[in-house]
Scaffold this motif. Structure first.
Motif, PDB file in Angstrom:
ATOM      1  N   UNK A 286      13.617  -9.747 -12.371  1.00 31.34           N
ATOM      2  CA  UNK A 286      12.762  -8.844 -11.609  1.00 31.34           C
ATOM      3  C   UNK A 286      11.290  -8.909 -11.927  1.00 31.34           C
ATOM      4  N   UNK A 287      10.855  -9.876 -12.725  1.00 29.94           N
ATOM      5  CA  UNK A 287       9.445 -10.001 -13.079  1.00 29.94           C
ATOM      6  C   UNK A 287       8.758 -10.919 -12.069  1.00 29.94           C
ATOM      7  N   UNK A 288       7.814 -10.372 -11.314  1.00 27.04           N
ATOM      8  CA  UNK A 288       7.152 -11.120 -10.249  1.00 27.04           C
ATOM      9  C   UNK A 288       5.794 -11.670 -10.696  1.00 27.04           C
ATOM     10  N   UNK A 289       5.496 -12.861 -10.191  1.00 30.85           N
ATOM     11  CA  UNK A 289       4.182 -13.465 -10.345  1.00 30.85           C
ATOM     12  C   UNK A 289       3.548 -13.501  -8.955  1.00 30.85           C
ATOM     13  N   UNK A 290       2.425 -12.824  -8.750  1.00 32.10           N
ATOM     14  CA  UNK A 290       1.804 -12.842  -7.428  1.00 32.10           C
ATOM     15  C   UNK A 290       1.235 -14.210  -7.103  1.00 32.10           C
ATOM     16  N   UNK A 291       1.209 -14.551  -5.805  1.00 27.98           N
ATOM     17  CA  UNK A 291       0.613 -15.804  -5.381  1.00 27.98           C
ATOM     18  C   UNK A 291      -0.863 -15.864  -5.729  1.00 27.98           C
ATOM     19  N   UNK A 293      -3.428 -16.122  -4.039  1.00 35.98           N
ATOM     20  CA  UNK A 293      -4.279 -15.381  -3.104  1.00 35.98           C
ATOM     21  C   UNK A 293      -4.010 -13.887  -3.137  1.00 35.98           C
ATOM     22  N   UNK A 294      -3.308 -13.447  -4.156  1.00 37.44           N
ATOM     23  CA  UNK A 294      -2.779 -12.080  -4.205  1.00 37.44           C
ATOM     24  C   UNK A 294      -3.057 -11.472  -5.567  1.00 37.44           C
ATOM     25  N   UNK A 295      -3.379 -10.210  -5.596  1.00 38.22           N
ATOM     26  CA  UNK A 295      -3.558  -9.483  -6.856  1.00 38.22           C
ATOM     27  C   UNK A 295      -2.906  -8.108  -6.700  1.00 38.22           C
ATOM     28  N   UNK A 296      -2.107  -7.716  -7.681  1.00 39.87           N
ATOM     29  CA  UNK A 296      -1.453  -6.411  -7.663  1.00 39.87           C
ATOM     30  C   UNK A 296      -2.170  -5.475  -8.616  1.00 39.87           C
ATOM     31  N   UNK A 297      -2.508  -4.289  -8.119  1.00 37.65           N
ATOM     32  CA  UNK A 297      -3.091  -3.226  -8.927  1.00 37.65           C
ATOM     33  C   UNK A 297      -2.168  -2.023  -8.829  1.00 37.65           C
ATOM     34  N   UNK A 298      -2.307  -1.090  -9.758  1.00 40.38           N
ATOM     35  CA  UNK A 298      -1.499   0.123  -9.724  1.00 40.38           C
ATOM     36  C   UNK A 298      -2.380   1.345  -9.572  1.00 40.38           C
ATOM     37  N   UNK A 299      -1.953   2.250  -8.726  1.00 38.32           N
ATOM     38  CA  UNK A 299      -2.664   3.519  -8.552  1.00 38.32           C
ATOM     39  C   UNK A 299      -1.872   4.642  -9.193  1.00 38.32           C
ATOM     40  N   UNK A 300      -2.568   5.642  -9.655  1.00 35.97           N
ATOM     41  CA  UNK A 300      -1.923   6.802 -10.257  1.00 35.97           C
ATOM     42  C   UNK A 300      -1.046   7.488  -9.205  1.00 35.97           C
ATOM     43  N   UNK A 301       0.141   7.882  -9.595  1.00 35.06           N
ATOM     44  CA  UNK A 301       1.084   8.481  -8.653  1.00 35.06           C
ATOM     45  C   UNK A 301       0.537   9.777  -8.066  1.00 35.06           C
ATOM     46  N   UNK A 342       3.266  -2.988 -14.551  1.00 34.06           N
ATOM     47  CA  UNK A 342       2.808  -4.302 -14.971  1.00 34.06           C
ATOM     48  C   UNK A 342       3.788  -4.913 -15.971  1.00 34.06           C
ATOM     49  N   UNK A 343       3.905  -6.240 -15.946  1.00 35.09           N
ATOM     50  CA  UNK A 343       4.653  -6.945 -16.962  1.00 35.09           C
ATOM     51  C   UNK A 343       3.784  -7.169 -18.187  1.00 35.09           C
ATOM     52  N   UNK A 349       4.209  -8.341 -12.546  1.00 35.67           N
ATOM     53  CA  UNK A 349       4.569  -6.962 -12.211  1.00 35.67           C
ATOM     54  C   UNK A 349       6.052  -6.857 -11.890  1.00 35.67           C
ATOM     55  N   UNK A 350       6.567  -5.645 -12.019  1.00 35.83           N
ATOM     56  CA  UNK A 350       7.928  -5.302 -11.620  1.00 35.83           C
ATOM     57  C   UNK A 350       7.854  -4.352 -10.429  1.00 35.83           C
ATOM     58  N   UNK A 351       8.843  -4.410  -9.555  1.00 42.87           N
ATOM     59  CA  UNK A 351       8.982  -3.446  -8.470  1.00 42.87           C
ATOM     60  C   UNK A 351      10.063  -2.456  -8.871  1.00 42.87           C
ATOM     61  N   UNK A 352       9.698  -1.171  -8.925  1.00 38.37           N
ATOM     62  CA  UNK A 352      10.613  -0.154  -9.427  1.00 38.37           C
ATOM     63  C   UNK A 352      11.379   0.553  -8.319  1.00 38.37           C
ATOM     64  N   UNK A 353      10.885   0.510  -7.093  1.00 36.77           N
ATOM     65  CA  UNK A 353      11.512   1.228  -5.991  1.00 36.77           C
ATOM     66  C   UNK A 353      10.462   1.642  -4.984  1.00 36.77           C
ATOM     67  N   UNK A 354      10.704   2.775  -4.308  1.00 42.42           N
ATOM     68  CA  UNK A 354       9.774   3.270  -3.303  1.00 42.42           C
ATOM     69  C   UNK A 354       9.471   4.741  -3.558  1.00 42.42           C
ATOM     70  N   UNK A 355       8.348   5.187  -3.016  1.00 44.87           N
ATOM     71  CA  UNK A 355       8.042   6.603  -3.041  1.00 44.87           C
ATOM     72  C   UNK A 355       9.100   7.361  -2.235  1.00 44.87           C
ATOM     73  N   UNK A 356       9.378   8.602  -2.596  1.00 48.18           N
ATOM     74  CA  UNK A 356      10.307   9.416  -1.827  1.00 48.18           C
ATOM     75  C   UNK A 356       9.847   9.537  -0.383  1.00 48.18           C
ATOM     76  N   UNK A 357      10.820   9.590   0.522  1.00 49.97           N
ATOM     77  CA  UNK A 357      10.573   9.765   1.958  1.00 49.97           C
ATOM     78  C   UNK A 357       9.896   8.573   2.599  1.00 49.97           C
ATOM     79  N   UNK A 358       9.844   7.417   1.900  1.00 50.03           N
ATOM     80  CA  UNK A 358       9.304   6.203   2.497  1.00 50.03           C
ATOM     81  C   UNK A 358      10.384   5.539   3.345  1.00 50.03           C
ATOM     82  N   UNK A 359       9.940   4.777   4.335  1.00 48.68           N
ATOM     83  CA  UNK A 359      10.886   4.032   5.147  1.00 48.68           C
ATOM     84  C   UNK A 359      11.582   2.986   4.300  1.00 48.68           C
TER      85      UNK A 359
END
Length: 368
Positions: A286-291, A293-301, A342-343, A349-359
């Motif tokens: 589950x550990x992802x490496x972005x392409x 052309x891609x950068x992953x950032x995290x925002x405070x929940x 973040x890894x 980075x890891x994907x943990x899931x989705x926010x509640x009530x998201x599609x």
């Protein structure tokens, strides 16, 4: 945040039209950025991203008005964490485009249940999308002509506007293999081809890519899959998504089933979505490496405008924001509804899931 989303319904009547006399300068700016996106080196990512931001802040009507609504002066943005990220929901109700006043020839549409609003992503530059996605795959796995690619994507093939199918069609063509192809309901034929490749190795790797529920259906079927262990350089890649066909499972549960059935040490994954033209890849766990052309950032929940681009510690979870430079003609700064962390290695980075009530969507969103 409700005022921001209420604003979305008013944007279409408030934006200024792009003036014709600016078309030439827009084209010149875009051409320069496009060339750099295809060829730039990782060290130049931040400076190029800031130039793309200023371009889109000026010539993307939806994004420009969103920034204005927030009271942000684009000229004062000097760091990636200061950039406003457009909530991904805007792709459901608006044509998000930079410097284009008409629809594109290709329009990708996200999957969704009946009655659910879906996202639309207008593709104006097919060669750019193909070049970026190829370079990302090549960086992770090597040239496409070194693979036989078998795509098990039944839910996607039932639609004609899937970005994943579009990308895989390009990959299959580039592989130049008579064994590469899509499989909808012809699992038997796919296994026949895999058995032939097991018995007649030609030095190429074999990539079996599939949506989660289809891979699980195959793994738990009555077919004898033991021969798969004889395939040289065999990679199984999960694109995520149960599509309502099966009970949702933890990623570990899914991958334990798949590794045991397919005889591989790890299950690879692809991270992508309709609103993004770049991809991230995981080589396991589950550990992802972005392409590139891609950068992953995290925002405070609790505060979406507090953003970090560095490792906050393995236990820190936040909302995933993505910078995707391949989105030059739409918006490169997307606030997704995914949760991640973040890894340990910078940029991963890891994907943990989705926010509640998201599609529920088709990208790789299985909970860790």
């Amino acid at each position: 945040m409700s005022s921001i989303f209420n604003f979305a319904f008013l944007v279409s009547t408030k934006v200024r039209g792009l003036e014709l006399q600016n078309n030439k300068s827009i084209a010149e700016i875009r051409a320069g950025l496009r060339e750099q996106i295809v060829t730039f080196e990782p060290a130049d990512f931040e400076s190029l991203a800031l130039r793309v931001f200023r371009f889109q802040a000026e010539y993307n009507p939806i994004y420009r008005e969103y920034i204005r609504h927030l009271g942000v002066d684009p000229a004062r943005i000097t760091d990636l964490t200061q950039i406003p990220f457009l909530p991904i929901q805007f792709f459901k109700n608006h044509r998000v485009a930079t410097g284009h006043s008409s629809d594109a020839s290709v329009i990708f549409q996200s999957s969704g249940t009946t009655g659910q609003a879906t996202s639309h992503h207008h593709l104006y530059d097919e060669p750019l999308y193909k070049a970026v996605s190829y370079r990302i795959f090549q960086h992770n796995y090597g040239d496409l002509n070194r693979f036989h690619i078998l795509a098990l994507l039944p839910s996607y093939l039932e639609r004609n506007n899937s970005s994943l199918v579009y990308m895989m069609q390009h990959f299959i063509e580039e592989s130049e293999s008579e064994y590469s192809g899509f499989y909808l309901n012809n699992t038997g034929e796919m296994l026949h081809r895999l058995r032939h490749l097991a018995d007649n190795p030609d030095g190429r790797g074999v990539l079996l890519l599939g949506v989660t529920f289809a891979l699980l259906d195959l793994a738990e079927s009555s077919f004898d899959l033991s021969f798969l262990q004889n395939i040289e350089h065999f990679t199984v890649m999960d694109t995520g998504g149960m599509k309502g066909r099966r009970k949702e499972l933890l990623r570990e549960e899914v991958h334990d089933i798949l590794t045991a059935s397919f005889g591989v040490p790890a299950i690879h994954s692809e991270y992508g979505m309709t609103e993004l033209l770049s991809q991230g890849y995981s080589h396991g766990h589950g550990l992802f490496v972005p392409g590139y052309s891609m950068r992953v950032l995290l925002r405070d929940i609790n505060d979406p405008f507090t953003i970090s681009d560095h490792n906050l510690g393995s236990s820190k979870t936040g909302g995933i924001n993505v910078i995707d430079l391949a989105n030059l003609d739409t918006c490169s700064f997307i606030e997704t509804q995914d949760l991640g962390r973040f890894g340990e290695k910078a940029g991963t980075f890891y994907v943990m899931g989705r926010f509640d009530n998201s599609d529920i969507r088709g990208c790789n969103l299985m909970v860790l």
